[in-house]
Design a protein around this motif. Structure first.
Motif, PDB file in Angstrom:
ATOM      1  N   ARG A  51       0.854  -1.187   0.000  1.00 43.42           N
ATOM      2  CA  ARG A  51       0.000   0.000   0.000  1.00 43.42           C
ATOM      3  C   ARG A  51       0.889   1.237   0.000  1.00 43.42           C
ATOM      4  NH1 ARG A  51      -1.636   5.090   2.494  1.00 43.42           N
ATOM      5  NH2 ARG A  51      -3.905   5.211   2.436  1.00 43.42           N
ATOM      6  N   LEU A  52       0.744   2.080  -1.041  1.00 40.10           N
ATOM      7  CA  LEU A  52       1.447   3.354  -1.116  1.00 40.10           C
ATOM      8  C   LEU A  52       0.449   4.505  -1.077  1.00 40.10           C
ATOM      9  CD1 LEU A  52       4.156   2.484  -3.812  1.00 40.10           C
ATOM     10  CD2 LEU A  52       4.372   2.408  -1.310  1.00 40.10           C
ATOM     11  N   ASP A  53      -0.465   4.541  -2.045  1.00 44.75           N
ATOM     12  CA  ASP A  53      -1.451   5.621  -2.103  1.00 44.75           C
ATOM     13  C   ASP A  53      -2.830   5.122  -1.704  1.00 44.75           C
ATOM     14  OD1 ASP A  53       0.181   7.732  -2.885  1.00 44.75           O
ATOM     15  OD2 ASP A  53       0.032   7.205  -5.003  1.00 44.75           O
ATOM     16  N   ASP A  54      -3.643   6.070  -1.292  1.00 45.47           N
ATOM     17  CA  ASP A  54      -5.050   5.812  -1.004  1.00 45.47           C
ATOM     18  C   ASP A  54      -5.805   5.552  -2.307  1.00 45.47           C
ATOM     19  OD1 ASP A  54      -7.245   5.634   0.700  1.00 45.47           O
ATOM     20  OD2 ASP A  54      -7.733   7.752   0.481  1.00 45.47           O
ATOM     21  N   ASN A  55      -7.016   4.976  -2.181  1.00 53.73           N
ATOM     22  CA  ASN A  55      -7.936   4.820  -3.313  1.00 53.73           C
ATOM     23  C   ASN A  55      -7.438   3.791  -4.321  1.00 53.73           C
ATOM     24  OD1 ASN A  55     -10.383   5.384  -4.604  1.00 53.73           O
ATOM     25  ND2 ASN A  55      -9.506   7.027  -5.847  1.00 53.73           N
ATOM     26  N   ILE A  56      -6.699   2.798  -3.851  1.00 54.56           N
ATOM     27  CA  ILE A  56      -6.323   1.643  -4.670  1.00 54.56           C
ATOM     28  C   ILE A  56      -7.269   0.496  -4.315  1.00 54.56           C
ATOM     29  CG2 ILE A  56      -4.621  -0.202  -4.871  1.00 54.56           C
ATOM     30  CD1 ILE A  56      -3.793   1.945  -6.644  1.00 54.56           C
ATOM     31  N   VAL A  57      -7.901  -0.083  -5.343  1.00 53.23           N
ATOM     32  CA  VAL A  57      -8.848  -1.184  -5.150  1.00 53.23           C
ATOM     33  C   VAL A  57      -8.327  -2.373  -5.949  1.00 53.23           C
ATOM     34  CG1 VAL A  57     -11.229  -1.959  -5.422  1.00 53.23           C
ATOM     35  CG2 VAL A  57     -10.754   0.448  -4.894  1.00 53.23           C
ATOM     36  N   ILE A  58      -7.900  -3.423  -5.254  1.00 56.08           N
ATOM     37  CA  ILE A  58      -7.244  -4.578  -5.880  1.00 56.08           C
ATOM     38  C   ILE A  58      -8.273  -5.699  -6.067  1.00 56.08           C
ATOM     39  CG2 ILE A  58      -5.309  -6.190  -5.733  1.00 56.08           C
ATOM     40  CD1 ILE A  58      -4.146  -4.271  -3.565  1.00 56.08           C
ATOM     41  N   GLU A  59      -8.475  -6.107  -7.315  1.00 53.31           N
ATOM     42  CA  GLU A  59      -9.473  -7.131  -7.611  1.00 53.31           C
ATOM     43  C   GLU A  59      -8.861  -8.522  -7.734  1.00 53.31           C
ATOM     44  OE1 GLU A  59     -12.085  -6.216 -10.819  1.00 53.31           O
ATOM     45  OE2 GLU A  59     -12.471  -4.179 -10.123  1.00 53.31           O
ATOM     46  N   HIS A  60      -7.795  -8.666  -8.513  1.00 49.77           N
ATOM     47  CA  HIS A  60      -7.146  -9.973  -8.600  1.00 49.77           C
ATOM     48  C   HIS A  60      -5.756  -9.839  -9.190  1.00 49.77           C
ATOM     49  CE1 HIS A  60      -9.144 -10.015 -12.737  1.00 49.77           C
ATOM     50  NE2 HIS A  60      -7.892 -10.225 -13.036  1.00 49.77           N
TER      51      HIS A  60
END
Length: 842
Positions: free
Chosen positions: A827-836
């Motif tokens: 995790r570096l920045d906010d608002n990252i959404v990891i799906e696969h």
């Protein structure tokens, strides 16, 4: 240690939510509705006889109206008329009293006598208190007191009760039936509630040919008679704010009754992002003089705007300020910030002149939509009391959120989209919105300080019932809408709409529909969107499109199984809210699957092409038949509402009517059926983001799995709480995935992300990736919408990201040994959404 999974494995995995309504015992909370007859302190309905509803005769029109609505709702539930009275004289038996604290004689008398305590709502915005009082007066054994801190507080408290006794906010707009009951009681005690977001609303937009044609047929136009139903729906959903329909329409100009009705019902009216000072855009075409250009025609525009303010000066409103080009176009390239600042200054002078008060006393918003955000980024100054209304990219990704002036008195808002006309394609026909995605973006906005305005473009309202319900529920109390609450929402919504017996099954259907529909909006699907498979002599193998069609067909079968156990009076609402969306979207996939195979087989001069031509033509006809069935519901009540074109898009505008895709017929006998022998195998593998081996937190942040977010697997991973500053590798926050390679070699790791945007004005959102104990490589999701930053547009394809509702960033790792390895995502920045994660051997 886990082996890699086949691609697309787990796409049908469902996370069954734990239902809060199933967990809690009935009738446990203070002043709550009870249907069991146990523990009730007050009989709201006894043996079919409803309590009387009392309201002061001089109460605000909004309060008198909602009291009358409650009497009708009690009649709907009990089957008997409920007395509606403007005083206590002559009233016997249990009563419900509705009013505003400090402005309602009956309620204020009870407060002075110490029978109710209203201190919890005193001075608050739209708060309400609901209290059961024993023996308030002779011949009245119990009273249920609904007290608002203001008029809308009283309205929301009353509609809250109505929903609890079984009258859905969608009783009109989706024909949700009311279950009749002989006995309904209210438990002892007091409860109170209030909203967190100040202005919560919807924008009717792009409303032709559907809602506009419907309104003209049923009401004679988009007039007060239509708006009465819209305003009631909005209030029952605990919303308070509307941008009215504006495609060639004017709420105030088309029907003078509409503005007065809005105010009488307690609705706050605003105008859209490009309609300043309460003037609809079409009114400039009708009444404006000169050019829509402040450099050359300031006097004409000022007079036009002054008339708008004069017309609405006595109504509850939020005034849009600023200026865009004519017809919601960008201003000219040479538009100067100082000119726009002068526009705002002059508009505020008009506001002050008309209202007789400082402009700061009138709520205002400045919409940072498209290029207007650039002016804000470049330092344009607006007064502190004006609400800065940020916008998404029209596709559900917030473009910018507050980073400065966080204590401004006007605060911040977000303008969000469930419907849009524009690039890369307009999407108007059906609901393609995942509530999980909406939650992720709006939770992020709230945690960044956006709590003054939440407004969403809902197109025609129908068929956006489900996501609109969620959006306004979320806006009422964002803190309560936790990830668990999001997961429970579909089943809770289903329980309130269709009853608890099949709520979990229905909630799962709606969730699966939303995930599949969000894969690509139907306007962006054609015969070439996904691989269809291969022709190997007489054998056909299914490709990606075929697998998606299988999912839709399985969903149809599950939907039809639930339909079989519903009551007859539920089937109209069922068709509108569940059946039509599923059938019509499944049919789109069937249509393009058939067209794709028809063209592939025709190119090989294979007569099986004719079979698929027949299938395609049948699917095209079925699309029209499904819409016609919708239009015939309730004796034609919803005629025209599914009239939006949805087949045959070639550019962003779309056709005026559905266009049958071209199919090709070849010589030869058409077979009666065609069989597939298998599915095309893929060389790459997937790991569901939620299937991590270790989740390492960092500081006050932790990893959260958001059920059903994204299109694959069981959900997606985000760092919570959202809205926090960037972290570094040294903070150590990461997800770890153990893999086992069968042989040595090179791999490419693709990380599929939701297409989120940089909301702080930097250059993208970053995620770190490493293998084993190797160095961390920074991956950058730098999506730039069409509206802005043309010099950076070519870096990453925003069009592709929104078309696919996701984007994959890749990293290569060379010369790996066979056996165990660990992929780490940092995790570096906010608002990252990891799906696969997708792993491919080179």
């Amino acid at each position: 240690m886990k082996p890699l999974l086949p691609a697309l494995a787990g796409v049908l995995t469902l996370v069954t939510p734990v239902l809060s309504w199933a967990q809690s015992s009935e009738c446990a909370a203070p002043a709550s509705v009870c249907f069991t007859g146990q523990g009730g302190a007050m009989e709201l309905i006894l043996s079919g006889m409803p309590a009387a509803v009392l309201v002061d005769g001089d109460a605000d029109p909004a309060v008198r109206r909602v009291a009358a609505d409650l009497a009708r709702d009690l009649e709907r539930v009990s089957g008997q008329d409920a007395v509606l009275a403007t005083g206590k004289a002559g009233v016997e038996g249990p009563v419900v009293i509705v009013g505003v604290a400090g402005h309602a004689g009956m309620i204020d008398d009870l407060a002075r006598a110490g029978l109710i305590d209203l201190s919890a709502i005193e001075g608050e915005w739209e708060a309400f208190s609901i209290t059961v009082v024993d023996n308030p007066w002779p011949d009245v054994p119990a009273a249920l007191v609904i007290a608002g801190s203001d008029r809308r507080g009283a309205v929301f408290g009353t509609y809250d009760l109505a929903e609890d006794i079984g009258v859905s906010p969608w009783h009109y707009f989706a024909d949700v039936p009311v279950v009749q009951r002989d006995d309904v009681s209210i438990t002892a005690g007091t409860r109170d509630d209030r909203p967190v977001v100040k202005y919560r609303g919807l924008f009717i937009n792009d409303e032709d040919p559907a809602l506009g044609s419907w309104a003209r047929e049923k009401f004679g136009g988009v007039n007060a008679d239509m708006y009465e139903h819209v305003f009631e729906l909005l209030l029952r959903l605990k919303g308070n704010y509307i941008w009215p329909a504006m495609w060639g329409k004017s709420l105030y100009g088309d029907d003078p009754r509409s503005g007065q009705m809005a105010d009488d019902m307690g609705i706050v009216v605003g105008m859209s992002h490009h309609e300043p000072l309460m003037r609809a855009h079409v009114e400039w075409e009708r009444h404006g003089e000169g050019a829509w250009n402040y450099s050359t025609n300031p006097e004409g525009l000022q007079e036009f705007w002054r008339e708008g303010m004069e017309r609405a000066k006595d109504f509850d409103k939020v005034v849009t300020i600023g200026m865009r080009g004519d017809g919601d176009e960008a201003m000219s390239e040479d538009t100067a910030i100082d000119l726009l600042e002068q526009v705002v200054a002059d508009q505020r002078e008009i506001i002050a002149d008309v209202t007789g008060e400082p402009a700061s006393e009138t709520p205002q918003v400045w919409a940072l939509y498209k290029e207007v955000q650039d002016y804000y980024d470049q330092g344009m100054s607006v007064p502190d009391d004006v609400t800065l209304l940020f916008a998404d990219d029209n596709w559900g990704q917030n473009r910018r959120l507050p980073t400065k002036d966080l204590d401004r008195t006007g605060g911040f808002g977000v303008y969000y989209h469930f419907d849009y006309v524009g690039a890369p394609r307009s999407y108007k026909w059906t609901n393609t919105n995942q509530i999980e995605k909406t939650w992720q973006q709006m939770d992020l906005a709230w945690r960044r300080g956006v709590e003054d305005v939440w407004i969403v473009n809902v197109g025609d309202i129908k068929p956006m019932e489900f996501p609109l319900d969620f959006f306004l529920t979320h806006a009422w109390d964002p803190e309560e809408m936790t990830p668990d609450a999001v997961a429970s929402f579909p089943a809770e919504w289903a329980a309130e709409t269709f009853g608890p017996a099949h709520a979990e099954a229905i909630g799962a259907l709606v969730t699966r529909y939303s995930r599949y529909a969000a894969r690509r909006k139907p306007e962006l699907i054609d015969a070439g969107t996904w691989p269809i498979g291969t022709i190997q002599g007489n054998s056909l193998t299914r490709g990606e499109l075929g697998m998606y069609l299988d999912q839709w067909q399985a969903l149809v079968a599950d939907m039809e199984a639930v339909k079989e156990v519903l009551d007859e009076d539920q089937l109209s609402a069922w068709y509108q809210l569940v059946e039509y969306p599923i059938l019509s979207m499944a049919n789109i996939y069937e249509l393009y699957h058939a067209v794709a195979w028809n063209r592939a087989l025709a190119a090989a001069d294979d007569p099986r092409a004719n079979y698929f031509a027949d299938q395609a033509e049948a699917a095209f006809a079925r699309d029209a038949a499904l819409a016609e069935a919708y239009h015939l519901l309730e004796d034609g009540k919803w005629n025209h509402m599914m009239a939006q074109a949805n087949i045959g898009f070639e550019d962003w505008r779309g056709p005026d009517q559905d266009m049958m895709p071209e199919v090709i017929r070849v010589a030869g006998d058409t077979p009666a059926s065609v069989r597939f022998s298998g599915t095309v195998e893929r060389a790459d593998m997937l790991i569901d983001a939620t299937d991590f081996d270790r989740a390492v937190p960092g500081g006050d942040l932790e990893w959260s799995a958001i059920a059903n977010l994204g299109q694959f697997g069981s959900g997606a991973m985000i760092a919570t709480p959202q809205g926090q500053p960037a972290t570094t590798v040294e903070d150590g926050m990461r997800l770890e995935y153990d893999i086992d390679l069968e042989s040595a070699g090179d791999i490419v790791v693709g990380v599929r992300l939701s297409p989120t945007l940089d909301t702080i004005g930097e250059e993208g959102v970053r995620l770190g990736i490493s293998l084993d104990d190797g160095p961390v490589e920074v991956l950058n999701l730098d999506l730039i919408p069409h509206c802005c930053g043309p010099e950076r547009q070519e870096q990453v394809d925003w069009d592709a990201a929104v078309r696919d509702n996701g984007f994959t960033l890749t990293a290569e790792f060379d010369d790996l040994s066979a056996g165990a390895h660990t992929i780490k995502l940092w995790r570096l920045d906010d608002n990252i959404v990891i799906e696969h994660l997708r792993i491919e051997t080179k």
